[in-house]
Design an enzyme around this catalytic site. Structure first.
Site, PDB file in Angstrom:
ATOM      1  N   SER A  76       0.870  -1.360  -0.014  1.00 37.29           N
ATOM      2  CA  SER A  76      -0.003  -0.043   0.055  1.00 37.29           C
ATOM      3  C   SER A  76       0.984   1.219   0.205  1.00 37.29           C
ATOM      4  CB  SER A  76      -0.970   0.011   1.231  1.00 37.29           C
ATOM      5  OG  SER A  76      -1.862   1.158   1.000  1.00 37.29           O
ATOM      6  N   ASP A 117      -2.490   6.451  -3.731  1.00 37.64           N
ATOM      7  CA  ASP A 117      -1.342   5.686  -3.072  1.00 37.64           C
ATOM      8  C   ASP A 117      -0.924   4.503  -3.985  1.00 37.64           C
ATOM      9  OD1 ASP A 117      -3.197   3.735  -2.919  1.00 37.64           O
ATOM     10  OD2 ASP A 117      -2.709   3.434  -0.554  1.00 37.64           O
ATOM     11  N   ASP A 159      -0.992   1.488  -4.578  1.00 40.39           N
ATOM     12  CA  ASP A 159      -1.938   0.273  -5.031  1.00 40.39           C
ATOM     13  C   ASP A 159      -3.217   0.826  -5.297  1.00 40.39           C
ATOM     14  OD1 ASP A 159      -2.381   0.803  -2.050  1.00 40.39           O
ATOM     15  OD2 ASP A 159      -3.286  -1.415  -2.087  1.00 40.39           O
ATOM     16  N   ASP A 163      -5.877   2.068  -3.577  1.00 37.64           N
ATOM     17  CA  ASP A 163      -6.883   2.139  -2.617  1.00 37.64           C
ATOM     18  C   ASP A 163      -7.141   3.079  -1.750  1.00 37.64           C
ATOM     19  OD1 ASP A 163      -4.726   1.700  -0.922  1.00 37.64           O
ATOM     20  OD2 ASP A 163      -5.575  -0.276  -0.045  1.00 37.64           O
TER      21      ASP A 163
END
Length: 578
Positions: free
Chosen positions: A146, A302, A304, A306
């Site tokens: 993340s 960010d 990834d 999410d």
């Protein structure tokens, strides 16, 4: 087995990956770093695992990834042939070794006779969640850490509903993971063998197209202002570049400027200290772009994709980064008001948020006759509730969010989705532009209607074994020796999610949520603060919330609450060090 024995086992393993072998030799020059790399197994929890890259059982490397994949594979085997044939969808982000780790998952589960569907290039976490549902796979994995620093990576597991694994399934996988006696000798099939045997399929464009079609379902209004809305977007070197641009285009937003310096994947996230849109510094370059073109809204995701951060112009014309609670309030007010105006607001609708998310969401939902459900921190708990309500028809999901920049509008994804959120936030900005208002003015309008809620977050980074012990000591102290006041304000209730009890004076009330290491204090003026260890980083996190009749009063009250609590935390740390 003491950690030195495990070091010796790795050092003497003939087939140890060459890069890890070289890193291990270097690591042996520092006893402290060596111990931290080998003193315990990298923990596989309900959401998977995350850690620093490097050699050792407490690090992310091909062997610890194989161990996690072996646990998942054994669990799928246990479910029978249908589950094995449905297989696993696998995605990965832009981090160091993410593509290699994704292939390792396929190599391990393939050896167990389980099919895998691996994205041919990096993709966002929410698209993995969607792919599990779209392809009807039995499970999913995304290789990501993340928004963590560049030295981290992780393994995140999903169930067949596209949500993070429920505790029951996670417990079984954890049992299998822990049963692996030697992570160095897990058997795998190579890529060519997997392809020849039909155990590996690469996926991409077809899933992308289907996902974009689903994105279109969350659009509430085709606003003429969309074409003129000036948008600056930064994917912060991550996975969101292509899907967010495709989504914005599908919504009719034609004036999109992408931050060139941060457009392409970069595992070192070289233009930012932290690739986290929660950190205002991550918007530094985007703000420069915004000033150059007089942008209406700045969007940042960010690595990834999410989490979404948004910056808009304040009353002085300067760009300010909205908090997760503020953006959530804006999106929720727009969503509910427009659905009500169109006559499509379901009577059994529900909003879901976490226990550390602002109460303004509940206040907004109540104004539209919609209940709000609280869950523990972690979007997996929101995903679980969506699945439950889908099965029982008790409620229709409308909106889920958490203060840490995670939102979900359409439940075709079962995790927080920055792609959905980015295009929906742009629609909200276009809505206010149509009214002759900036998004910040819209926020002030929401505050004026529902109350001036202000929230804050403080984090203490405490790394390594000693840091983990300090975090544990802080939690134990606030649990076993609770404070009674902060800056003259009396504590009126304490919720301990570890014991599932809310204590008010001499009365105890049961909390109907899973046990978790979280403590929440309520003060006499309606303010609250909450503390918990991060589940993904070596941090202790402290959340704060206040409300007052004016913005200035709320801001002053928040600063006072933060200072009072953090003074007490520092006193606890000082007592630990003595």
């Amino acid at each position: 087995m003491v950690y030195q024995d495990i070091v010796e086992k790795w050092a003497s393993f003939q087939d140890l990956e060459s890069n890890l072998k070289a890193q291990l030799q270097e690591l042996q020059k520092s006893e402290k770093q060596l111990e931290d790399s080998f003193y315990k197994h990298l923990e596989f929890g309900t959401g998977g695992m995350r850690g620093e890259l490097g050699p050792g059982i407490n690090r992310m490397n091909i062997y610890t990834v194989r161990k996690a994949a072996q646990g998942l594979g054994k669990y799928i085997q246990e479910q029978g042939k249908e589950a094995m044939d449905r297989g696993v969808a696998v995605a990965y982000d832009s981090r160091h070794q993410s593509p290699e780790f994704a292939l390792e998952v396929a190599k391990v589960v393939g050896k167990l006779g389980i099919k895998s569907y691996v994205f041919e290039e990096l993709r966002p976490t929410p698209e993995l969640s969607y792919a599990v549902r779209h392809l009807n796979t039995f499970a999913g994995v995304v290789i990501t850490a993340s928004h963590n620093p560049p030295e981290y990576n992780g393994f995140k597991a999903y169930g067949e509903d596209g949500g993070q694994l429920p505790p029951e399934a996670a417990d079984v996988i954890i049992k299998y993971v822990n049963a692996v006696e030697n992570e160095l000798t897990i058997e795998v099939l190579e890529e060519k063998e997997l392809l020849d045997q039909g155990l590996l399929t690469y996926i991409g464009a077809d899933v992308d197209a289907a996902y974009v079609e689903q994105l279109k379902t969350i659009q509430l209004n085709k606003l003429p202002e969309a074409e003129d809305l000036k948008i600056v977007f930064t994917p912060l070197h991550g996975t969101a570049n292509k899907p967010v641009r495709a989504g914005l285009q599908a919504f009719g937003f034609g004036n999109v400027t992408v931050v060139k310096e941060q457009e392409l994947p970069d595992a070192n996230f070289s233009t930012v200290k932290s690739p986290n849109p929660e950190e205002h510094a991550a918007f530094e370059i985007a703000i420069r772009y915004g000033k150059e073109i007089d942008a209406d809204i700045l969007l940042g995701t960010d690595p990834d994709a999410d989490r979404l951060g948004v910056a808009v112009k304040d009353l002085n014309g300067e760009y300010t980064v909205l908090t997760g609670n503020q953006l959530g309030a804006l999106m929720l007010e727009y969503l509910l008001s427009e659905k009500k105006a169109k006559g499509i607001l379901p009577e059994n609708g529900i909003v879901i948020k976490t226990i550390v998310t602002s109460e303004i969401g509940r206040t907004i939902a109540e104004a539209y006759g919609i209940p709000t459900l609280d869950t523990l921190t972690g979007f997996k708990f929101i995903g679980e509730k969506i699945k439950e309500f889908e099965q029982t028809n008790q409620h229709t999901f409308l909106f889920g969010y958490e203060e840490s920049y995670g939102y979900l509008i359409g439940d075709f994804v079962r995790d927080k989705d920055a792609v959905q959120s980015a295009i929906f936030a742009a629609e909200v900005a276009a809505y206010y532009k149509a009214k002759g208002m900036t998004m910040y003015e819209g926020l002030l309008e929401v505050f004026g209607k529902y109350g001036f809620y202000q929230e804050g977050l403080e984090s203490l980074t405490l790394k390594g074994k000693d840091g983990a012990e300090q975090i544990s000591y802080i939690m134990d102290t606030f649990r076993q020796d609770p404070i009674s006041e902060v800056k003259g304000l009396q504590v009126v209730a304490i919720e301990d999610y570890q014991t599932s009890k809310r204590t008010e004076s001499v009365k105890e009330i049961l909390i109907d949520l899973p046990k978790s290491n979280v403590i929440k204090y309520y003060l006499e003026d309606g303010s609250w603060f909450c503390l918990r260890p991060s589940g993904t980083e070596p941090k202790a996190k402290f959340y704060f919330s206040v409300t007052s009749p004016s913005l200035e009063e709320s801001q002053a009250k928040l600063a006072e609450l933060k200072a009072g609590v953090m003074d007490k935390v520092q006193a606890v740390i000082a007592s630990y060090e003595q």
